[in-house]
Design a protein around this motif. Structure first.
Motif, short mmCIF file in Angstrom:
data_model
loop_
_atom_site.label_atom_id
_atom_site.label_comp_id
_atom_site.label_asym_id
_atom_site.label_seq_id
_atom_site.Cartn_x
_atom_site.Cartn_y
_atom_site.Cartn_z
N GLU A 16 -30.62 47.15 -18.63
CA GLU A 16 -31.26 48.39 -17.21
C GLU A 16 -31.67 47.30 -16.54
O GLU A 16 -32.47 47.64 -15.67
CB GLU A 16 -32.04 48.89 -18.16
N ASN A 17 -32.10 46.44 -16.42
CA ASN A 17 -33.11 45.28 -16.03
C ASN A 17 -34.51 45.81 -15.45
O ASN A 17 -35.46 45.41 -14.70
CB ASN A 17 -32.38 45.39 -14.20
N ILE A 18 -34.94 46.59 -16.59
CA ILE A 18 -36.19 47.09 -16.83
C ILE A 18 -37.56 45.45 -17.79
O ILE A 18 -36.48 45.00 -19.05
CB ILE A 18 -36.57 47.85 -17.19
N HIS A 19 -38.35 45.09 -17.22
CA HIS A 19 -39.16 44.24 -17.72
C HIS A 19 -39.30 43.95 -19.23
O HIS A 19 -39.44 45.96 -19.41
CB HIS A 19 -40.38 43.94 -17.08
N VAL A 20 -39.82 43.81 -19.89
CA VAL A 20 -39.97 43.59 -21.07
C VAL A 20 -40.97 43.12 -22.15
O VAL A 20 -41.75 41.87 -21.61
CB VAL A 20 -38.73 42.38 -22.17
N THR A 21 -42.06 43.96 -22.51
CA THR A 21 -43.89 42.87 -22.84
C THR A 21 -43.13 43.67 -24.27
O THR A 21 -43.13 44.08 -25.19
CB THR A 21 -44.36 43.60 -21.41
N GLN A 22 -45.16 42.23 -24.31
CA GLN A 22 -45.53 42.56 -25.81
C GLN A 22 -46.30 44.62 -25.47
O GLN A 22 -46.21 44.52 -27.16
CB GLN A 22 -46.96 42.22 -25.57
N ARG A 23 -45.83 45.06 -25.32
CA ARG A 23 -46.02 46.47 -25.30
C ARG A 23 -45.24 47.63 -26.36
O ARG A 23 -45.59 47.98 -26.97
CB ARG A 23 -46.10 47.18 -23.69
N GLU A 24 -44.55 46.81 -25.87
CA GLU A 24 -43.04 47.62 -26.88
C GLU A 24 -42.20 46.33 -27.97
O GLU A 24 -42.21 47.45 -28.73
CB GLU A 24 -42.17 47.94 -25.71
#
Length: 264
Positions: free
Chosen positions: A45-53
């Motif tokens: 969905e073009n949303i950035h991916v991080t360590q939070r998830e």
């Protein structure tokens, strides 16, 4: 008498939310250190991916080898060229900031997708102004990289020492993903820095940095714990924001090195 404020460590994080690289010197640019958070992963969905998830992202270790970046994960490696990218622009966001990025290459995106277990793409910000961040503190707009907010994060050594005195399990500064670590004489005095010079570069302090759950991810193991956010929230909670380190910007380009004095 030796100077008190000395650069002790320098870090860059080429790919947002992956492990960092310790450097002896770095080239400071408007958007942050050279090659710092110029890349990130986005989902379908073009949303950035991080360590939070995905805390496991801390287990991907980059190295810069000439004009290539090599990533190691669980004993496997993959590399791509620093300068390569596909032409088609992609519209995404880093939090509230609109950002224009480009995919590095399909093979690299597939490698990350396979390792993380979901479809994602490695993208790059490849020009100044492709993302702008408006500061509510200064009412100024800054050209920034793909970092959460500002181009640089500075932490004083005494801030970490003071926190570790309160923790049963001691932690390293890597939990907080700084760009610059400087020796200090009291905890959190970096919050009050105004403008200062390191090496060839003039910096300006913007504001103390509000921290999130990501600092609870043990970077050695990729496991989320309760600390240090639990302890920090008891004495560093200001207006519902837990503060540690301070966000800064550079006012010119140039080289800084470990051992440089911080000049006010």
């Amino acid at each position: 008498m030796s100077a008190i404020y000395i650069v002790k460590e320098i870090y860059i994080y080429p790919i947002k939310s992956l492990a960092g690289i310790s450097l002896e010197s770095a080239n400071a640019e408007e958007m942050g250190f050279e090659n710092d958070r110029r890349w990130m992963l986005i989902n379908s969905e073009n949303i950035h991916v991080t360590q939070r998830e995905y805390p496991i992202m801390s287990q991907f270790y980059p190295q810069i080898l000439g004009d290539k970046i090599q990533i190691t994960f669980e004993g496997e490696t993959h590399e791509f060229s620093i300068n390569e990218y596909l032409e088609n622009p992609i519209e995404t966001k880093v939090w509230e900031d609109k950002s224009e990025v480009v995919e590095v290459n399909q093979n690299t995106s597939k490698w990350f997708s396979d390792k993380l277990g979901f479809e994602c793409r490695l993208v790059k910000i490849n020009k100044i102004g492709a993302r702008k961040h408006e500061s509510s503190r200064t009412q100024e707009t800054y050209n920034v990289s793909l970092a959460d907010g500002y181009p640089y994060l500075l932490i004083g050594t005494e801030s970490l020492d003071f926190l570790n005195e309160k923790l049963e399990e001691k932690i390293t500064v890597k939990r907080f993903r700084p760009n610059i670590v400087v020796s200090t004489k009291r905890a959190h005095e970096e919050d009050d820095f105004k403008t200062f010079k390191i090496g060839e570069v003039q910096f300006k302090n913007i504001k103390p940095c509000g921290r999130c759950i990501m600092v609870n991810n043990d970077p050695q193991k990729g496991i989320v714990k309760k600390e240090p956010l639990k302890t920090l929230s008891k004495y560093r909670n200001v207006n519902n924001s837990v503060l540690f380190g301070t966000d800064i910007v550079s006012l010119n380009s140039g080289i800084i090195k470990v051992g440089d004095e911080v000049v006010f």
